[in-house]
Design a protein around this motif. Sequence first.
Motif, PDB file in Angstrom:
ATOM      1  N   GLY A   2      29.079 -64.684  18.389  1.00  0.00           N
ATOM      2  CA  GLY A   2      28.269 -64.453  17.191  1.00  0.00           C
ATOM      3  C   GLY A   2      29.057 -64.541  15.890  1.00  0.00           C
ATOM      4  N   THR A   3      30.290 -64.056  15.917  1.00  0.00           N
ATOM      5  CA  THR A   3      31.110 -64.065  14.701  1.00  0.00           C
ATOM      6  C   THR A   3      31.318 -65.489  14.183  1.00  0.00           C
ATOM      7  OG1 THR A   3      32.216 -62.068  15.465  1.00  0.00           O
ATOM      8  CG2 THR A   3      33.323 -63.295  13.725  1.00  0.00           C
TER       9      THR A   3
ATOM     10  N   TYR B 286      30.668 -54.345  11.406  1.00  0.00           N
ATOM     11  CA  TYR B 286      30.198 -55.734  11.306  1.00  0.00           C
ATOM     12  C   TYR B 286      29.997 -56.163   9.861  1.00  0.00           C
ATOM     13  CZ  TYR B 286      30.110 -55.431  16.282  1.00  0.00           C
ATOM     14  OH  TYR B 286      30.506 -55.259  17.580  1.00  0.00           O
TER      15      TYR B 286
ATOM     16  N   ASP C 189      22.616 -60.773   8.972  1.00  0.00           N
ATOM     17  CA  ASP C 189      23.213 -60.699  10.311  1.00  0.00           C
ATOM     18  C   ASP C 189      22.261 -59.838  11.153  1.00  0.00           C
ATOM     19  OD1 ASP C 189      24.481 -59.827  12.616  1.00  0.00           O
ATOM     20  OD2 ASP C 189      26.412 -59.447  11.671  1.00  0.00           O
TER      21      ASP C 189
ATOM     22  N   SER D 111      22.287 -58.169  16.554  1.00  0.00           N
ATOM     23  CA  SER D 111      21.918 -57.274  17.647  1.00  0.00           C
ATOM     24  C   SER D 111      20.451 -56.853  17.584  1.00  0.00           C
ATOM     25  CB  SER D 111      22.819 -56.032  17.637  1.00  0.00           C
ATOM     26  OG  SER D 111      22.669 -55.330  16.426  1.00  0.00           O
TER      27      SER D 111
ATOM     28  N   THR E  88      25.726 -52.325  14.639  1.00  0.00           N
ATOM     29  CA  THR E  88      25.989 -51.986  16.032  1.00  0.00           C
ATOM     30  C   THR E  88      27.078 -50.912  16.168  1.00  0.00           C
ATOM     31  OG1 THR E  88      25.509 -54.331  16.309  1.00  0.00           O
ATOM     32  CG2 THR E  88      26.168 -53.146  18.264  1.00  0.00           C
TER      33      THR E  88
ATOM     34  N   VAL F 240      24.092 -56.597   7.362  1.00  0.00           N
ATOM     35  CA  VAL F 240      23.783 -56.445   8.776  1.00  0.00           C
ATOM     36  C   VAL F 240      22.470 -55.673   8.904  1.00  0.00           C
ATOM     37  CG1 VAL F 240      24.535 -55.398  10.941  1.00  0.00           C
ATOM     38  CG2 VAL F 240      26.222 -56.469   9.431  1.00  0.00           C
TER      39      VAL F 240
ATOM     40  N   CYS G 112      20.873 -54.366  12.087  1.00  0.00           N
ATOM     41  CA  CYS G 112      21.204 -53.203  12.923  1.00  0.00           C
ATOM     42  C   CYS G 112      22.718 -53.150  13.035  1.00  0.00           C
ATOM     43  CB  CYS G 112      20.561 -53.337  14.303  1.00  0.00           C
ATOM     44  SG  CYS G 112      21.151 -52.091  15.456  1.00  0.00           S
TER      45      CYS G 112
HETATM   46  C1  LIG Z   1      27.640 -58.549  18.356  1.00  0.00           C
HETATM   47  C2  LIG Z   1      27.586 -58.577  16.872  1.00  0.00           C
HETATM   48  C3  LIG Z   1      28.223 -59.585  16.121  1.00  0.00           C
HETATM   49  C4  LIG Z   1      29.025 -60.703  16.737  1.00  0.00           C
HETATM   50  O1  LIG Z   1      30.006 -60.269  17.583  1.00  0.00           O
HETATM   51  P1  LIG Z   1      30.717 -61.283  18.587  1.00  0.00           P
HETATM   52  O2  LIG Z   1      31.644 -60.373  19.333  1.00  0.00           O
HETATM   53  O3  LIG Z   1      31.417 -62.299  17.804  1.00  0.00           O
HETATM   54  O4  LIG Z   1      29.644 -61.882  19.445  1.00  0.00           O
HETATM   55  C5  LIG Z   1      28.046 -59.599  14.744  1.00  0.00           C
HETATM   56  N1  LIG Z   1      27.286 -58.676  14.134  1.00  0.00           N
HETATM   57  C6  LIG Z   1      26.662 -57.693  14.812  1.00  0.00           C
HETATM   58  C7  LIG Z   1      25.826 -56.706  14.072  1.00  0.00           C
HETATM   59  C8  LIG Z   1      26.794 -57.605  16.205  1.00  0.00           C
HETATM   60  O5  LIG Z   1      26.163 -56.629  16.877  1.00  0.00           O
END
Ligand SMILES: *Cc1c(COP(=O)(O)O)cnc(C)c1O
Length: 374
Positions: free
Chosen positions: A70-71, A96, A172, A175, A147, A143, A145
């Motif tokens: 995701g990043t 995040y 973003d 999640s 995480t 963001v 939610c």
């Molecule tokens: C999981 C997540 C990401 C991306 O994380 P990766 O480890 O790169 O998959 C980015 N933002 C949020 C809010 C996430 O929960």
Amino acid sequence: MDDEVPYLLLTPGPLTTSRPVKQAMLRDVSTWDRDYNDIVQDVRRRLVSLATASPAASDAYTAVLMQGSGTFAVEATLGSVVPRDGKLLILDNGAYGRRMVEIATRLGIAHVTIAQAEIAQANPADFERRLAADPGITHVAMVHCETTTGMMNPAAEIGRIVQRHGRIFILDAMSSFAGIPIDAEQWGADYLISSANKCVQGVPGFGFVIARRADLERTAGWARSLSLDLFDQWREMEFKGGKWRYTSPTHVLLALHQALEELANEGGIAARHARYQENHRVLVAGLERLGFRPLLPDAERSPIITAFHYPRDPSFSFDKMYEALKRRGFVIYPGKVSHADTFRVGTIGHVFPHDFQRLVGCFAEVVQEFGWQV
Ligand SMILES: *Cc1c(COP(=O)(O)O)cnc(C)c1O
């Protein structure tokens, strides 16, 4: 529990996936074959329709798939859609949000932040004030939610403020997308980012960006990276019938296609959201009965992941609890909050309220086994 599934993942991704999602990967396909490219196009169309309410809105949006976790998709977006003379406003109320600040720093993108405690929900009035005071801000990123804590930020309200000020809004929704209803157009989201291994319930391997076509089309040549060039990636997919630049994660794509079929069969995002909410309700009610305390108040919590304080008992050990729960078939997640000792339990993936009833029973056993005062 069978041998192939020794435990359920109660984590924020990768998640527990269904057997058919895993089985969809038992096929080798060519990235140059029509069969495969048609599936890519179907996945792109489905993602757009999950993020928009009406067919007209669907036409206004388009999906870009991007290799990596995701990043990578977040970095591709920030690095590609903010022009050289642009300026980002970034919300930082968790790990995040902070990661987006770090991306902007590394890429040399001018940025300012709204930085606040991880347990403080974003306040729309702060955005209103900052945008009114600084006409140089061209883009806002936040963001949905967080995480880190499970915090739900008021993204719809903030998005409408950003839109009213005529700035571009990057959300973003990693999640939350597909686990919580989101209407990109209503929320003023120009870019909505998520990945294959979160609430769409696929496996890790790529992220995706649902972009307002009119804005994306303006960004040709802006990217600060070759492989993470969002516009070039989109142009290839859009005009070459579902081709990716560079090696495509074929197996992951097949798994996601199956996962999207299962999402439709479940009854769409509304039904999935209801299941996650029930998972969350069973979890919180059960652990509160045992004496555990959630980090956040009810109104700010998401049904995605929940942070709980450690018990006050000095003999409590997260590692011991983790191992004892794992032996019983559940993998939970350590905390990520800077100023409080917490652990987290995810309620997303191919997991159901009866799993959480069983989990609560296992927590009760473990607490008793170690004699902890909760
Ligand atoms: C999981 C997540 C990401 C991306 O994380 P990766 O480890 O790169 O998959 C980015 N933002 C949020 C809010 C996430 O929960």
